[in-house]
Write an enzyme that holds these catalytic residues in place. Structure first.
Site, mmCIF file in Angstrom:
data_model
loop_
_atom_site.group_PDB
_atom_site.id
_atom_site.type_symbol
_atom_site.label_atom_id
_atom_site.label_comp_id
_atom_site.label_asym_id
_atom_site.label_seq_id
_atom_site.Cartn_x
_atom_site.Cartn_y
_atom_site.Cartn_z
ATOM 1 N N ASP A 67 0.921 -1.170 0.153
ATOM 2 C CA ASP A 67 0.073 0.037 0.008
ATOM 3 C C ASP A 67 0.795 1.143 0.120
ATOM 4 O O ASP A 67 2.015 1.365 -0.539
ATOM 5 C CB ASP A 67 -0.949 0.024 1.097
ATOM 6 C CG ASP A 67 -2.357 0.777 0.661
ATOM 7 O OD1 ASP A 67 -2.312 2.013 0.807
ATOM 8 O OD2 ASP A 67 -3.188 -0.266 0.646
ATOM 9 N N HIS A 102 -3.778 5.908 3.251
ATOM 10 C CA HIS A 102 -4.499 4.672 2.668
ATOM 11 C C HIS A 102 -4.125 3.563 3.590
ATOM 12 O O HIS A 102 -4.461 2.609 3.972
ATOM 13 C CB HIS A 102 -4.510 4.542 1.332
ATOM 14 C CG HIS A 102 -5.427 3.584 0.766
ATOM 15 N ND1 HIS A 102 -5.099 2.339 0.347
ATOM 16 C CD2 HIS A 102 -6.736 3.601 0.480
ATOM 17 C CE1 HIS A 102 -6.158 1.562 -0.091
ATOM 18 N NE2 HIS A 102 -7.022 2.330 -0.086
ATOM 19 N N SER A 259 -11.513 -1.587 -1.057
ATOM 20 C CA SER A 259 -10.337 -1.246 -0.283
ATOM 21 C C SER A 259 -10.378 -1.859 1.238
ATOM 22 O O SER A 259 -9.694 -3.013 1.519
ATOM 23 C CB SER A 259 -9.621 -0.093 -0.305
ATOM 24 O OG SER A 259 -8.767 0.136 -1.227
#
Length: 393
Positions: A67, A102, A259
């Site tokens: 990520d 994220h 996600s």
């Protein structure tokens, strides 16, 4: 060395991280007991996490989170994260606005499902919401490199809450090769199906690669979230709306997207593997799909085999079906046919002048059309995202 021709769009909220030192190389994690559980919302009940966690907690299982980086000092993650290399190599550091937003959220969602698992953070994307093809440097795929690093450093599960449409070549050779090595090592790979279902519904990779468990997103009534990409590659689905996730500035916020659905699924797979460490990727997929809440007809492109049932999947892990996959020795003839001396077919010469002119004109027209489409798509994506005003993950 292949050329990267696709966008990597991951969707989340813009966050500003607290300043940390540069974390490159492998950093030893402190004792794991320090991290409290991440707050849950409706997803815990929908997945059956309480029942699943009475059987397994994910102890001894390492989940590689590929990520945008993970802020290791967050209270939900402290003592749980080992930091690997930054394969994006864009010069950003913890504290930059496009570093760790994220990834921190996704790592917390993995641990929400498997609180005793550990996280291997490998940075392969940044926190920019949408990328244009020209944003990418040519060279080996950071995602492919990240998969290989995870394989070589003890990952039991690879979680990729990232993806994007492909431009030019239909596959990225670096990523395909790396995924093959992960399969060879017996490591399940989970990826988000994509958040394009309410716009263009483009295919998303790595979710679209064979062997990857692609996860769609559901809303609280169990149906597909409107943004979740609709594709035949969808394997299963998991909660993906208003999922309370860790912020890289501390605290928590709700996130929407495929996600968090993929991260939660990766956590469930960690529970399965901690209950039975001998499960193969094929067995993991079979157990997830067989125990899921199947849609009408058993399977569809909206949610695959349906929302996963963590409790049922973990319980079924103790007695998995036999895995019939694996290399098979070729037993056919060595050649398709015996050479018979027949001369090769020859064709008369082709008049190439007019063909060359025609192809040149067609090629120029195609470039103009493709350029117009990409510019239009980029504009429509940004406009749609701005109008929605909802963080996606």
């Amino acid at each position: 060395m292949s050329t990267r021709r696709h966008t990597r769009a991951r969707v989340g909220t813009a966050m500003t991280a607290v300043v940390l030192g540069s974390v490159l190389g492998v950093v030893a994690a402190p004792p794991a007991a320090a991290a409290p559980p991440t707050p849950t919302s409706w997803e815990a009940k929908a997945l059956g996490l309480a029942s699943a966690q009475r059987t397994a907690q994910g102890k001894g299982v390492k989940v590689a989170v590929l990520d945008s980086g993970v802020m290791t000092n967050h209270v939900a993650l402290h003592g749980k994260v080992t930091t690997g290399p930054d394969f994006l190599k864009d010069g950003l550091q913890p504290g930059d606005s496009r570093w760790g937003g994220h990834g921190t959220a996704m790592a917390s969602d993995v641990l929400k499902a498997a609180p005793e698992a550990s996280i291997l953070s490998v940075r392969v994307i940044d926190d920019k919401q949408y990328h244009d093809p020209e944003d990418w440097k040519q060279g080996p795929s950071p995602v492919g490199q990240g998969i290989d690093y995870a394989v070589d450093h003890g990952a039991d599960v690879i979680s990729m809450s990232l993806g994007g449409e492909m431009f030019g070549d239909s596959v990225d050779e670096d990523e395909v090769d790396a995924l093959a090595r992960a399969a060879q090592k017996g490591i399940p790979v989970i990826a988000s199906a994509g958040n394009d279902g309410d716009m263009f519904n483009d295919a998303s990779y790595p979710a679209g690669y064979p062997g990857v468990i692609a996860v769609a997103a559901t809303q609280q009534n169990g149906s597909r979230a409107e943004f979740s990409t609709v594709r035949t590659y969808n394997s299963v689905a998991a909660p993906g709306v208003a999922i309370v996730s860790a912020k890289n500035t501390g605290g928590y916020e709700p996130v929407n997207g495929t996600s968090p659905a993929a991260a939660l699924t990766s956590g469930v797979v960690a529970l399965m593997l901690s209950h039975n460490g001998k499960l193969t990727p094929a067995q993991v997929r079979t157990l997830l799909t067989k125990t899921a809440h199947h849609p009408s007809g058993g399977r569809d492109a909206l949610v695959g085999y349906g929302p996963i049932d963590a409790a049922a999947a973990v319980q079924a892990s103790s007695k998995p079906p036999a895995d019939g996959t694996g290399p098979v020795k070729y037993t056919g003839k060595e050649h398709l046919a015996t050479p018979d001396g027949t001369p090769k077919t020859q064709h008369p010469p082709l008049e190439t002048d007019l063909v060359t002119i025609g192809l040149g004109a067609a090629g120029a027209g195609l470039v103009m059309v493709v350029g117009a489409v990409l510019i239009t798509r980029a504009g429509r994506r940004r406009a749609a995202a701005a109008a929605a005003g909802v963080p996606r993950g």
